[in-house]
Design an enzyme around this catalytic site. Structure first.
Site, short mmCIF file in Angstrom:
data_model
loop_
_atom_site.label_atom_id
_atom_site.label_comp_id
_atom_site.label_asym_id
_atom_site.label_seq_id
_atom_site.Cartn_x
_atom_site.Cartn_y
_atom_site.Cartn_z
N TYR A 35 0.82 -1.21 0.00
CA TYR A 35 0.00 0.00 0.00
C TYR A 35 0.86 1.27 0.00
O TYR A 35 0.67 2.18 -0.81
CB TYR A 35 -0.93 -0.03 1.21
CG TYR A 35 -1.75 1.21 1.40
CD1 TYR A 35 -2.85 1.46 0.59
CD2 TYR A 35 -1.43 2.13 2.40
CE1 TYR A 35 -3.60 2.61 0.77
CE2 TYR A 35 -2.18 3.28 2.57
CZ TYR A 35 -3.26 3.51 1.75
OH TYR A 35 -4.00 4.65 1.92
N GLY A 94 -8.85 0.13 14.55
CA GLY A 94 -8.39 -0.79 13.52
C GLY A 94 -7.34 -0.17 12.63
O GLY A 94 -6.74 0.85 12.95
N ASP A 121 9.49 -5.82 -5.84
CA ASP A 121 8.71 -6.59 -4.88
C ASP A 121 8.94 -8.08 -5.17
O ASP A 121 8.91 -8.49 -6.33
CB ASP A 121 7.21 -6.27 -5.00
CG ASP A 121 6.43 -6.73 -3.77
OD1 ASP A 121 6.03 -5.86 -2.96
OD2 ASP A 121 6.23 -7.95 -3.61
N ARG A 134 -2.87 9.35 19.24
CA ARG A 134 -4.21 9.14 18.70
C ARG A 134 -4.89 7.96 19.40
O ARG A 134 -6.07 8.03 19.74
CB ARG A 134 -4.09 8.88 17.19
CG ARG A 134 -5.42 8.64 16.49
CD ARG A 134 -6.21 9.89 16.34
NE ARG A 134 -7.42 9.65 15.54
CZ ARG A 134 -8.39 10.54 15.38
NH1 ARG A 134 -8.29 11.72 15.93
NH2 ARG A 134 -9.44 10.24 14.64
N ARG A 136 -7.91 -4.63 7.93
CA ARG A 136 -6.84 -5.00 8.85
C ARG A 136 -7.19 -4.58 10.28
O ARG A 136 -7.51 -3.44 10.54
CB ARG A 136 -5.52 -4.38 8.42
CG ARG A 136 -4.96 -4.95 7.13
CD ARG A 136 -3.69 -4.24 6.70
NE ARG A 136 -3.92 -2.84 6.38
CZ ARG A 136 -2.95 -1.99 6.03
NH1 ARG A 136 -1.70 -2.40 5.97
NH2 ARG A 136 -3.24 -0.73 5.75
N ARG A 141 -10.53 24.23 26.26
CA ARG A 141 -9.32 23.42 26.27
C ARG A 141 -9.62 21.92 26.33
O ARG A 141 -8.77 21.11 26.69
CB ARG A 141 -8.43 23.82 27.45
CG ARG A 141 -7.83 25.21 27.29
CD ARG A 141 -6.92 25.60 28.44
NE ARG A 141 -7.65 25.73 29.70
CZ ARG A 141 -8.37 26.80 30.05
NH1 ARG A 141 -8.48 27.82 29.21
NH2 ARG A 141 -8.98 26.85 31.22
N CYS A 190 -1.81 0.65 11.62
CA CYS A 190 -0.89 1.46 12.42
C CYS A 190 -1.25 1.54 13.90
O CYS A 190 -0.46 1.13 14.75
CB CYS A 190 -0.82 2.87 11.84
SG CYS A 190 -0.12 2.94 10.16
N THR A 196 6.17 -4.03 8.96
CA THR A 196 6.81 -4.33 10.24
C THR A 196 5.73 -4.77 11.22
O THR A 196 5.21 -3.97 12.00
CB THR A 196 7.55 -3.09 10.81
OG1 THR A 196 6.68 -1.95 10.74
CG2 THR A 196 8.80 -2.81 10.01
N ASN A 238 1.07 8.15 16.51
CA ASN A 238 0.07 7.08 16.53
C ASN A 238 -0.36 6.72 17.95
O ASN A 238 -1.54 6.44 18.20
CB ASN A 238 0.59 5.85 15.80
CG ASN A 238 0.60 6.05 14.30
OD1 ASN A 238 -0.07 6.93 13.77
ND2 ASN A 238 1.37 5.24 13.59
N LYS A 272 7.03 9.34 14.77
CA LYS A 272 5.96 8.59 14.12
C LYS A 272 5.19 7.74 15.15
O LYS A 272 3.95 7.70 15.15
CB LYS A 272 6.53 7.69 13.03
CG LYS A 272 5.51 6.72 12.38
CD LYS A 272 4.38 7.44 11.69
CE LYS A 272 3.31 6.50 11.15
NZ LYS A 272 3.76 5.65 10.05
#
Length: 442
Positions: free
Chosen positions: A9, A258, A29, A214, A324, A247, A261, A84, A211, A207
């Site tokens: 992807y 889902g 690939d 979130r 996924r 705030r 990541c 990964t 994630n 990175k």
């Protein structure tokens, strides 16, 4: 010339980005199926804009053409975009694809080339094992003979092309020369800022922090919803009122988290730290939400034994085909559906056991039917919406697809269900009550 290692992807989108910006790009690939699909101009993507973007890169006749190769090739820039996974059995990131890519790159690496790792990895990977393998295979020294950098992608399925071009890029290099070479390369293809990180490890950490942040925010919303339920409080009404504070910005609760990541990447922060407490708790909260959805259903209809439940949606988010780690599949798994081997479900590989007829039954217990208007995975035994609802005792809304928000309650009632669990709050309970259907939400 650019060689992109891995045409999944992210890799395929990245290769197409640079090709469409005028670069000569070779995509490598090892999968015969992936290469054959691209050579036949049938990329394995469902976003219309991304499909057109890829095909335009493949069909270019001169400058900006993407070609596909079954072997790595020498190039000025090597971009590594391989998976990964997280190995739950060991509690560590599975870096076998990254290690393989490093060996492949090292065998064709030349002095003056630049290697960029885009795969999400634990902090320290680029300057650690990835660098060591590159140097061992090539006989060259990173930062002296070749450049080395890390820059993560941050695209969202459903809006890939726009986000590739407009999301800021964080670039960390093993030295200033590596960092600036990669910043300059991306400057030829994107419209966004190219932010400099002090080093590769910082860029890797950023990175994961994005994630994890979130994931924690979603977990807070989900936990507030569960606590509100214990007090008989309308969770969404309470959150809406709370968000009037200048705030405070609590997210909307849902059935879990889902995608590839968020359910996976926060775990990578544990590789070399014993201080990952809040992040681990957030993972547990979000992973518990599919079970909570089932508990809400059981609290309304009683035991599910002998009943038929329709699970509406196996995509992890609305209006996409990516299943996924989806909450819908996690719900199906908890209801006794044996999912196909290799399905990503919060990092667990499931075993194959289905009756192949579109309805999967767990002994004498609950019968589960899966449906989704976007997902086309034949191994999941998906059935059309009408077939899923026909004669069902209840339904669980597991993906917030636009089609489900627009469902006609009378039509659903005529098919069978008299209870619908809506973890997203996208249905209007009063409208459904008029058709004789109870909507359970939070």
């Amino acid at each position: 010339m650019i060689c992109v290692h891995g045409l999944g992807y992210v890799g395929l989108a990245t290769a197409s980005l640079f090709a469409n910006a005028g670069h000569e790009v070779v995509g490598y690939d090892p999968s015969d199926c992936v290469r054959a699909a691209l050579e036949a101009r049938r990329p394995r993507v469902t976003e219309p804009e991304l499909r057109e973007f890829v095909c335009r890169a493949l069909d270019a006749e001169e400058e900006g053409r993407l070609t596909v190769s079954d072997t790595p090739v020498a190039a000025d820039f090597h971009l590594v975009c391989v998976p990964t996974p997280f190995d739950e059995s060991t509690g560590h990131a599975d870096l076998r694809f990254v290690d393989s890519a490093a060996r492949n790159v090292g065998r064709v690496l030349r002095a003056g080339d630049v290697v960029v790792l885009e795969s999400t990895v634990p902090p320290g990977t680029t300057e650690g094992t990835f660098r060591e393998t590159l140097e061992a295979e090539s006989g060259l020294v990173a930062g002296t003979d070749f450049g080395l950098a890390f820059t993560p992608e941050t695209v969202l399925p459903g809006n890939t092309v726009a986000e590739l071009r407009t999301n800021a890029r964080i670039v960390g290099g093993i030295d200033a020369g590596s960092r600036e070479a990669v910043r300059a390369l991306y400057g030829t293809a994107i419209e966004a800022e190219r932010l400099s990180a002090p080093d590769c490890t910082t860029a890797e950490f950023v990175k994961l922090a994005q994630n994890a942040s979130r994931d924690v925010q979603i977990a807070f919303a989900n936990e507030m919803a569960r606590i509100a339920g214990d007090y008989g409080v309308d969770a969404r009404a309470a959150i809406g009122l709370a968000n009037h504070h200048p705030r405070v910005n609590i997210l909307s609760p849902g059935p879990g988290v889902g995608g590839h990541c968020l359910p996976v990447d926060p775990h990578f922060l544990k590789e070399a730290s014993d201080s990952v407490h809040l992040v681990e708790t957030a993972r547990r909260v979000n992973d518990s939400m599919p079970e909570y959805v089932i508990e809400l259903l059981e609290g309304t209809v009683g035991s599910l034994e002998g009943k038929t439940v329709a699970v509406l949606g196996v995509a992890y988010k609305g209006n996409v085909d990516d299943a996924r780690n989806s909450p819908g599949l996690a719900i199906a798994d908890l209801l006794g559906v044996a999912l196909p081997e290799g399905i990503e479900l919060h990092g667990r590989a499931m075993t194959l056991a289905s009756d192949g007829g579109g309805t999967v039954t767990h002994g004498e217990g609950v019968t589960v039917r899966l449906t989704d208007p976007y997902v086309t995975d034949d191994s999941l035994d998906l059935v059309p919406l009408t077939a899923a609802l026909d004669g069902a005792d209840a339904a669980i809304l597991a993906s917030p697809h636009a089609e489900y928000a627009d469902l006609d309650p009378a039509r659903v009632a005529a098919l069978g269900p008299d209870v619908v669990v809506d973890p997203f709050g996208i249905l209007v309970p009063e409208r459904w009550a008029e058709a004789g259907i109870e909507v359970v939400t939070y």
